[in-house]
Design an enzyme around this catalytic site. Structure first.
Site, PDB file in Angstrom:
ATOM      1  N   TYR A  21      -1.644   0.241  10.642  1.00  0.00           N
ATOM      2  CA  TYR A  21      -1.806  -0.215   9.259  1.00  0.00           C
ATOM      3  C   TYR A  21      -0.576   0.152   8.427  1.00  0.00           C
ATOM      4  CZ  TYR A  21      -3.741  -0.791   4.576  1.00  0.00           C
ATOM      5  OH  TYR A  21      -3.954  -1.176   3.275  1.00  0.00           O
ATOM      6  N   LYS A  68       2.110  -2.422   6.346  1.00  0.00           N
ATOM      7  CA  LYS A  68       2.387  -2.354   4.917  1.00  0.00           C
ATOM      8  C   LYS A  68       3.859  -2.050   4.636  1.00  0.00           C
ATOM      9  CE  LYS A  68      -1.615  -3.596   3.658  1.00  0.00           C
ATOM     10  NZ  LYS A  68      -1.790  -4.932   3.044  1.00  0.00           N
ATOM     11  N   SER A  87       0.830  -1.205   0.000  1.00  0.00           N
ATOM     12  CA  SER A  87       0.000   0.000   0.000  1.00  0.00           C
ATOM     13  C   SER A  87       0.861   1.250   0.000  1.00  0.00           C
ATOM     14  CB  SER A  87      -0.900   0.013   1.247  1.00  0.00           C
ATOM     15  OG  SER A  87      -1.562   1.251   1.400  1.00  0.00           O
TER      16      SER A  87
END
Length: 288
Positions: free
Chosen positions: A150, A154, A137
């Site tokens: 998060y 990633k 991402s």
């Protein structure tokens, strides 16, 4: 990779996983679409299109995943493309998030994905061919307030995929990491995110603004997921836009991701140029 491929994709009940399944089927490949128990019923459309469907929770114990892998491989006799797509965004300031919330985020996005690879690679290595795919991402290049966990997962995905590619390369296999920018899927929808159960008022300004910006961006993302998935399948299969070209192990999708990565690299280079003499002063003297 050429000929008919057999894919296993996690998290196919919506978003990129669903589109990936449909695109691979369209290319004439076989796809084993998976989802957690409560979401398996959402795979009926994919089954109607020709996909095989099995229940798979990436956070299950490794022993359970080994059993699932055995059943999945038995369907077509092999797995050529293993896609770690399952994941979610855990919201909240880092101090706010609980140890359990932190573990859950990493368990789905990292630990579970690693266990999926551990469960299926024993069937892929002996054939000396195959691809393990990770969904990275733009967030892996950012430090987004209210989405730090998060972002961290990633960033980890990139390093894990690179290391795995180095380990698998001599065996004839590869690992690929596709870092998507903001694409117009359901990922930013409230149903796809979790929020910390605690709140600290001091973080309302920074984290509240960032979370509101993400929510407002839902439905306005610049990336076209259908185009992204078509190019992704091209790169994995080595056809279309990838025909005759050496495909890199890390791929950035979306103009926003390209800008973010370029800005990150420029900032890093500038910092090294400004502080390089200090950073390098920590070496032993040359010749010692």
């Amino acid at each position: 990779m050429s000929g008919q491929l057999v894919w296993l994709i996690t998290g196919t009940s919506a978003g990129l996983g669903r589109l990936m399944t449909l695109e691979a089927l369209k290319r004439g490949d076989k796809v084993i679409a998976t989802a957690r128990g409560r979401s398996v019923s959402k795979l009926d459309e994919l089954k109607a299109q020709g996909a095989d469907v099995i229940e798979l929770d990436v956070t299950a114990p490794l022993e359970t995943l080994h059993e699932t892998a055995k059943k999945a491989v038995a369907i077509h006799g092999r797995i050529d493309v293993l896609v770690n797509n399952a994941g979610y965004l855990a919201g909240g300031a880092l101090e706010e998030t609980t140890p359990q919330e932190t573990y859950d985020q990493f368990n789905t996005n990292i630990f579970g994905a690693l266990n999926i690879a551990r469960a299926f690679l024993p069937y892929m290595r002996p054939r000396r061919t195959g691809t393990v795919v990770w969904i990275g991402s733009i967030a892996g290049w950012e430090g987004i307030a209210s989405a730090g966990l998060y972002c961290a997962t990633k960033t980890a995905v990139r390093s894990l995929s690179m290391a795995l590619d180095n380990e698998l390369g001599p065996l004839g296999l590869r690992s690929m990491n596709f870092e998507f920018g903001y694409f117009r899927t359901t990922f930013l929808a409230p149903s796809q995110r979790t929020e910390s159960t605690t709140r600290i008022k001091d973080y309302d300004e920074a984290c509240g603004a960032a979370a509101a910006a993400l929510a407002a961006y839902d439905g306005k993302q610049p990336g076209d997921p259908i185009k992204g998935i078509k190019v992704m399948v091209d790169l994995i299969r080595g056809e279309g836009v990838a025909a005759g070209r050496k495909v890199p192990h890390t791929i950035q999708f979306g103009s926003d991701t390209l800008k973010t990565v370029k800005d990150f690299c420029a900032e890093t280079t500038g910092r090294i140029e400004e502080w390089g003499d200090v950073f390098a002063s920590t070496d032993f003297p040359k010749g010692t």
